[in-house]
Design a protein around this motif. Structure first.
Motif, mmCIF file in Angstrom:
data_model
loop_
_atom_site.group_PDB
_atom_site.id
_atom_site.type_symbol
_atom_site.label_atom_id
_atom_site.label_comp_id
_atom_site.label_asym_id
_atom_site.label_seq_id
_atom_site.Cartn_x
_atom_site.Cartn_y
_atom_site.Cartn_z
ATOM 1 N N LYS A 254 172.266 2.850 27.890
ATOM 2 C CA LYS A 254 171.297 2.019 28.604
ATOM 3 C C LYS A 254 171.806 0.579 28.703
ATOM 4 C CE LYS A 254 166.927 2.972 28.236
ATOM 5 N NZ LYS A 254 165.544 3.103 27.734
ATOM 6 N N ALA A 255 172.391 0.064 27.613
ATOM 7 C CA ALA A 255 172.947 -1.292 27.625
ATOM 8 C C ALA A 255 174.108 -1.377 28.608
ATOM 9 C CB ALA A 255 173.409 -1.680 26.228
ATOM 10 N N ARG A 256 174.960 -0.371 28.621
ATOM 11 C CA ARG A 256 176.108 -0.345 29.524
ATOM 12 C C ARG A 256 175.653 -0.393 30.986
ATOM 13 N NH1 ARG A 256 180.970 0.560 28.318
ATOM 14 N NH2 ARG A 256 180.572 1.590 26.339
ATOM 15 N N GLN A 257 174.634 0.398 31.304
ATOM 16 C CA GLN A 257 174.112 0.430 32.681
ATOM 17 C C GLN A 257 173.424 -0.884 33.037
ATOM 18 O OE1 GLN A 257 171.578 3.851 32.671
ATOM 19 N NE2 GLN A 257 173.233 5.264 33.214
ATOM 20 N N GLN B 75 175.927 -3.644 33.239
ATOM 21 C CA GLN B 75 177.042 -3.264 34.114
ATOM 22 C C GLN B 75 178.396 -3.464 33.419
ATOM 23 O OE1 GLN B 75 176.379 -5.498 37.715
ATOM 24 N NE2 GLN B 75 174.606 -4.266 38.280
ATOM 25 N N ILE B 76 178.522 -2.859 32.249
ATOM 26 C CA ILE B 76 179.750 -2.956 31.460
ATOM 27 C C ILE B 76 180.580 -1.703 31.703
ATOM 28 C CG2 ILE B 76 180.694 -3.090 29.117
ATOM 29 C CD1 ILE B 76 178.131 -4.614 28.351
ATOM 30 N N ASP B 77 181.820 -1.906 32.107
ATOM 31 C CA ASP B 77 182.732 -0.800 32.404
ATOM 32 C C ASP B 77 182.977 0.047 31.150
ATOM 33 O OD1 ASP B 77 185.590 0.412 32.754
ATOM 34 O OD2 ASP B 77 184.946 -0.204 34.764
ATOM 35 N N THR B 78 183.207 1.323 31.331
ATOM 36 C CA THR B 78 183.408 2.236 30.204
ATOM 37 C C THR B 78 184.712 1.971 29.444
ATOM 38 O OG1 THR B 78 184.387 3.856 31.707
ATOM 39 C CG2 THR B 78 182.041 4.104 31.204
ATOM 40 N N ARG B 79 185.606 1.203 29.996
ATOM 41 C CA ARG B 79 186.838 0.890 29.253
ATOM 42 C C ARG B 79 186.582 -0.110 28.127
ATOM 43 N NH1 ARG B 79 190.191 -3.056 33.380
ATOM 44 N NH2 ARG B 79 188.397 -4.323 33.907
ATOM 45 N N TYR B 80 185.386 -0.714 28.108
ATOM 46 C CA TYR B 80 185.012 -1.642 27.042
ATOM 47 C C TYR B 80 184.031 -0.964 26.097
ATOM 48 C CZ TYR B 80 186.961 -5.073 30.244
ATOM 49 O OH TYR B 80 187.792 -5.760 31.074
ATOM 50 N N GLU B 81 184.155 -1.271 24.822
ATOM 51 C CA GLU B 81 183.228 -0.741 23.828
ATOM 52 C C GLU B 81 182.233 -1.824 23.449
ATOM 53 O OE1 GLU B 81 183.195 1.265 19.384
ATOM 54 O OE2 GLU B 81 185.096 0.912 20.401
#
Length: 85
Positions: free
Chosen positions: A34-37, A40-46
Motif C-alpha cells: 500500500k505504501a509503495r502504491q 509511487q515507489i518503484d519495486t527496485r527500491y526497498e
C-alpha cells in the motif's frame, strides 16, 4: 543485509537529530504494498522504515541524571575493563 543495516542506522540518526531539534519521532508499522502504491515507489527500491516526526505537546518529562562513564565501567593499568566497586 548491509543496506538494511545502513538504512536503520540512518533512521536512528534522523530520529536523534529530530529530538535534538525539539521534535518527537516514532517508527511506525505500515503495509509495504500500500505504501509503495501510494508513494509511487518503484519495486527496485526497498522500503525499510517509515518514521512519524512532529512537534510534541507540552509534556513535562522528569529529567534523569546522566550517568558518568566511571559510574558503570572502569579501566585498570593492565588494560582490562572491569565494573567499578
Amino acid at each position: 543485509t548491509e543496506a538494511l543495516r545502513s538504512a536503520c542506522l540512518a533512521a536512528m540518526l534522523l530520529m536523534l537529530a529530530a529530538l535534538e531539534s525539539g521534535y518527537a519521532s516514532c517508527p511506525i508499522g505500515f503495509d509495504q504494498e500500500k505504501a509503495r502504491q501510494t508513494l509511487q515507489i518503484d519495486t527496485r527500491y526497498e522500503i525499510v522504515m517509515m518514521i512519524a516526526i512532529g512537534q510534541p505537546k507540552n509534556v513535562r518529562r522528569a529529567q534523569r541524571r546522566r550517568m558518568q562513564l566511571q559510574d558503570f565501567i572502569g579501566f585498570n593499568l593492565s588494560h582490562q575493563f572491569s565494573k567499578p566497586q
